[in-house]
Design an enzyme around this catalytic site. Structure first.
Site, PDB file in Angstrom:
ATOM      1  N   ASP A  18       0.866  -1.173   0.000  1.00 39.33           N
ATOM      2  CA  ASP A  18       0.000   0.000   0.000  1.00 39.33           C
ATOM      3  C   ASP A  18       0.907   1.228   0.000  1.00 39.33           C
ATOM      4  O   ASP A  18       2.116   1.119   0.258  1.00 39.33           O
ATOM      5  CB  ASP A  18      -0.878  -0.033   1.249  1.00 39.33           C
ATOM      6  N   CYS A  19       0.331   2.410  -0.262  1.00 41.97           N
ATOM      7  CA  CYS A  19       1.153   3.624  -0.279  1.00 41.97           C
ATOM      8  C   CYS A  19       0.866   4.533   0.910  1.00 41.97           C
ATOM      9  O   CYS A  19       1.677   4.651   1.822  1.00 41.97           O
ATOM     10  CB  CYS A  19       0.946   4.384  -1.587  1.00 41.97           C
ATOM     11  N   ASP A  20      -0.307   5.170   0.943  1.00 41.93           N
ATOM     12  CA  ASP A  20      -0.623   6.112   2.014  1.00 41.93           C
ATOM     13  C   ASP A  20      -0.626   5.422   3.375  1.00 41.93           C
ATOM     14  O   ASP A  20      -1.350   4.446   3.593  1.00 41.93           O
ATOM     15  CB  ASP A  20      -2.000   6.750   1.775  1.00 41.93           C
ATOM     16  N   ASP A 175      -1.723  -0.824   6.126  1.00 42.79           N
ATOM     17  CA  ASP A 175      -1.875  -0.156   7.423  1.00 42.79           C
ATOM     18  C   ASP A 175      -3.331   0.075   7.789  1.00 42.79           C
ATOM     19  O   ASP A 175      -3.613   0.671   8.830  1.00 42.79           O
ATOM     20  CB  ASP A 175      -1.161   1.211   7.391  1.00 42.79           C
TER      21      ASP A 175
END
Length: 224
Positions: A18-20, A175
């Site tokens: 994932d990124c954010d 997250d």
């Protein structure tokens, strides 16, 4: 649709990030941007921390619709465009990679990609600003490209297909609860980056939590 926890006993051959909130420390910045625009447009004093906590990992448009209905306001048609431009400025001034994430990426000797709920341009800006784009090349996937968002598994399944790795052999680093659930539905193991205990209970997911990216390469190696 795959929906299984059998991945807990299979070797890992690829990693989907994932990124954010996972690669980059952007979640509170994203919420701050929303609060600032609601203040400018509607004189509302919204709590960025509360916004981040409630909507973490979710779809942006659904968040805005929920907030507008809650506070009885009508969001301008150009709100999203203005928000994106606002965020590019915030990212340029304040966005940082998560502590230890660069070292972790470099230590993981497996095919890697990014799969994010964010739009393509925002994702590109985040990765370029933090100098993480070079680790993933063309293997960066946005939910906006396929029109399906977490917790549906489609984004992760698209990423696995692009890597040429069966879902059961993919690990997802996430997250958010939406991301964990998407990985579960895709039949993938999840490594939950959870330094503040924000991920809820997911008894049906093959979930391993960690709080420090320096530990992630060893956790992955244990399952290879």
């Amino acid at each position: 649709m795959t929906d299984t926890t059998d991945s807990a006993d299979t070797p890992i051959a690829a990693v989907i990030f994932d990124c954010d909130g996972t690669l980059v420390d952007s979640e509170l910045l994203n919420a701050r941007g929303v609060a600032e625009l609601f203040a400018a447009d509607h004189c509302l004093d919204l709590d960025a921390v509360a916004i981040e906590r409630e909507f973490r990992g979710g779809q942006f448009e659904a968040m805005i619709d929920t907030l507008a209905a809650r506070y009885g306001v009508t969001v301008a048609g150009d709100f999203t465009q203005r928000y994106r431009e606002h965020m590019y400025g915030l990212f340029a001034r304040a966005l940082e990679p998560m502590p230890g994430v660069r070292e972790a990426i470099e230590a993981i000797d497996l095919p890697k990609c990014v799969a994010s709920s964010g739009p393509e341009k925002k994702l590109a800006v985040a990765l370029e600003t933090t100098d993480l784009a070079r680790y993933f090349g063309e293997f960066v996937f946005s939910a906006y490209t396929i029109g399906v968002w977490k917790p549906e598994p489609d984004l992760f399944l698209t990423a696995a297909a692009a890597l040429g790795v069966a879902p059961v052999h993919c690990a997802v680093v996430e997250d958010s609860d939406a991301g964990v659930e998407a990985a579960r539905r895709a039949g993938m193991r999840v490594f939950g980056y959870d330094p503040h205990g924000a991920i809820g209970d997911h008894p049906d997911a093959a979930l391993m939590r960690f709080a420090d990216f320096h530990h992630l390469p060893d956790l992955l190696n244990q399952k290879r």
